[in-house]
Design an enzyme around this catalytic site. Structure first.
Site, PDB file in Angstrom:
ATOM      1  N   ARG A 284      25.000  22.653   7.005  1.00  0.00           N
ATOM      2  CA  ARG A 284      23.643  22.460   7.726  1.00  0.00           C
ATOM      3  C   ARG A 284      22.775  21.527   6.843  1.00  0.00           C
ATOM      4  NH1 ARG A 284      19.764  27.134   9.667  1.00  0.00           N
ATOM      5  NH2 ARG A 284      21.328  26.925  11.536  1.00  0.00           N
TER       6      ARG A 284
ATOM      7  N   ARG B 269      21.161  33.842  10.134  1.00  0.00           N
ATOM      8  CA  ARG B 269      22.338  34.087  11.213  1.00  0.00           C
ATOM      9  C   ARG B 269      23.446  33.282  10.942  1.00  0.00           C
ATOM     10  NH1 ARG B 269      18.067  36.392  12.717  1.00  0.00           N
ATOM     11  NH2 ARG B 269      17.068  34.301  11.874  1.00  0.00           N
ATOM     12  N   THR B 270      23.209  31.878  11.073  1.00  0.00           N
ATOM     13  CA  THR B 270      24.301  30.854  11.200  1.00  0.00           C
ATOM     14  C   THR B 270      25.126  31.202   9.743  1.00  0.00           C
ATOM     15  OG1 THR B 270      23.003  29.456  12.356  1.00  0.00           O
ATOM     16  CG2 THR B 270      24.704  28.417  11.478  1.00  0.00           C
TER      17      THR B 270
ATOM     18  N   HIS C 123      22.845  21.273  17.410  1.00  0.00           N
ATOM     19  CA  HIS C 123      23.396  22.666  16.988  1.00  0.00           C
ATOM     20  C   HIS C 123      24.416  23.339  17.655  1.00  0.00           C
ATOM     21  CE1 HIS C 123      23.403  26.570  14.617  1.00  0.00           C
ATOM     22  NE2 HIS C 123      21.963  26.756  14.666  1.00  0.00           N
TER      23      HIS C 123
ATOM     24  N   LYS D  34      20.592  17.223  -7.777  1.00  0.00           N
ATOM     25  CA  LYS D  34      20.620  16.133  -9.000  1.00  0.00           C
ATOM     26  C   LYS D  34      20.576  15.005  -8.534  1.00  0.00           C
ATOM     27  CE  LYS D  34      23.130  19.285 -11.893  1.00  0.00           C
ATOM     28  NZ  LYS D  34      24.651  19.426 -12.527  1.00  0.00           N
TER      29      LYS D  34
HETATM   30  C1  NCD Z   1      17.965  27.906  14.711  1.00  0.00           C
HETATM   31  C2  NCD Z   1      18.159  26.703  14.022  1.00  0.00           C
HETATM   32  O1  NCD Z   1      18.476  26.776  12.886  1.00  0.00           O
HETATM   33  O2  NCD Z   1      17.982  25.603  14.449  1.00  0.00           O
HETATM   34  N1  NCD Z   1      18.442  29.227  14.170  1.00  0.00           N
HETATM   35  C3  NCD Z   1      19.714  29.508  14.308  1.00  0.00           C
HETATM   36  O3  NCD Z   1      20.470  28.558  13.833  1.00  0.00           O
HETATM   37  N2  NCD Z   1      19.848  30.687  15.006  1.00  0.00           N
HETATM   38  C4  NCD Z   1      16.599  27.991  15.557  1.00  0.00           C
HETATM   39  C5  NCD Z   1      15.195  27.838  14.668  1.00  0.00           C
HETATM   40  O4  NCD Z   1      15.418  27.767  13.440  1.00  0.00           O
HETATM   41  O5  NCD Z   1      14.291  27.944  15.222  1.00  0.00           O
END
Ligand code: NCD
Length: 306
Positions: A101, A51-52, A129, A80
């Site tokens: 991320r 999703r993100t 997040h 690397k």
């Molecule tokens: C979350 C995350 O990556 O922290 N997912 C997301 O970004 N929607 C929640 C999760 O991974 O459980």
């Protein structure tokens, strides 16, 4: 707001503006379809994501911009041995804004100290997040009509769940918020969240529970979370704790008629699929709100207008 590393980097007024902009984008998407023409977003995902990453990419496409990046550290020079600092200094040559991320807490902050372009933290380890929080706030404001006077239950892995840490921080600035923290003893919210945010805060109160069915009837919102397997030190503990909570139709019978169920997703076992049919299940709508709020965020950080 130069970078977005932590939900507290955005003031309550700025959040209102962002959510208003997201609301306008939902109403009149065509007005925005060229605003990021010739701008590039880089998505640097050193950790798995559906999703993100895809909502960031869809957001930039819908604004008329371009997207570059990688999904998975194995596909980048991190494999690397390249440092985060060197990676972002390179990407800065090719892009106008970065969403990143990384499994290490603080990685986005390190990135922000090494570049001039805006960095968006799309999740740093078990820490924060903030764009999921914006998604959650837009969902709550759209479906409940307010961000204050709420009793919100947070259930599952409150220790490693970064979405929970960020949402608690953000909501603690609104009036009359009651957090009901539901987790096994081993997965309670970290001390820093309690000390920094929950204690001595005139806006919020909190209570802790171990059983969801005891308290579900009092909630306006139930925020379910996945047990974060990748952050456990051993598999045995994960296996013991992973099914601590399973929301099913039986438990939903005890909940208020207008309670909403949220989940950042991915879901594993913690919400039974039969709950998806319940009109109170909001998690897929929440995923859609995530695209619109990221459109608003990209526009704001790139300082472009319709
Ligand atoms: C979350 C995350 O990556 O922290 N997912 C997301 O970004 N929607 C929640 C999760 O991974 O459980």
């Amino acid at each position: 707001m130069k970078h977005l590393l932590d939900p507290m980097d955005i003031s309550v007024e700025e959040i209102d503006e962002l959510l208003d902009l997201a609301g306008d984008i939902i109403k009149e998407p065509t007005k925005y379809q060229e605003v990021c023409r010739h701008k590039k977003l880089a998505t640097l995902f050193f950790e798995p994501s559906t999703r993100t990453r895809l909502s960031f990419e869809a957001a930039m496409h819908e604004l008329g911009g371009d997207v570059i990046g990688f999904a998975g550290a194995d596909n980048s020079s991190a494999s690397k041995g390249e440092s985060v600092a060197d990676t972002v200094r390179t990407v800065e040559c090719y892009a106008d804004i970065i969403a990143m991320r990384h499994p290490k807490e603080g990685a986005a902050m390190v990135a922000s100290q090494n570049v001039q372009i805006p960095i968006i933290n799309a999740g740093d380890g078990g820490h924060q997040h903030p764009t999921q929080t914006l998604t959650d706030l837009l969902t709550i404001r759209s479906l409940k009509g307010r961000l204050d006077n709420l009793t919100i239950g947070m259930c599952g892995d409150l220790k490693f769940g970064r979405t929970v840490h960020s949402l608690i921080r953000a909501l603690s600035r609104y009036e009359n918020i009651k957090f009901v923290l539901i987790s096994p003893k081993e997965l309670k919210v970290p001390r820093y969240v309690k000390e920094d945010v929950l204690k001595n805060n005139k806006n919020v109160t909190y209570v802790q529970y171990e059983r969801l069915e005891e308290i579900i009837s009092e909630l306006d919102i139930l925020y379910m979370t996945r047990v974060q397997r990748e952050r456990f030190f051993n598999e045995e503990d994960y296996v013991r704790l992973r099914d601590s909570y399973i929301l099913d139709t039986e438990k939903m019978k005890r909940a208020k008629e207008d309670m909403i169920v949220m989940h950042p997703l991915p879901r594993v076992n913690e919400i039974s699929v039969e709950v998806d049919k319940d009109p109170r299940a909001a998690y897929f709508r929440q995923a859609l709100f995530g695209k619109y709020v990221r459109m608003a965020l990209i526009m704001t950080m790139l300082e472009v207008n319709a």
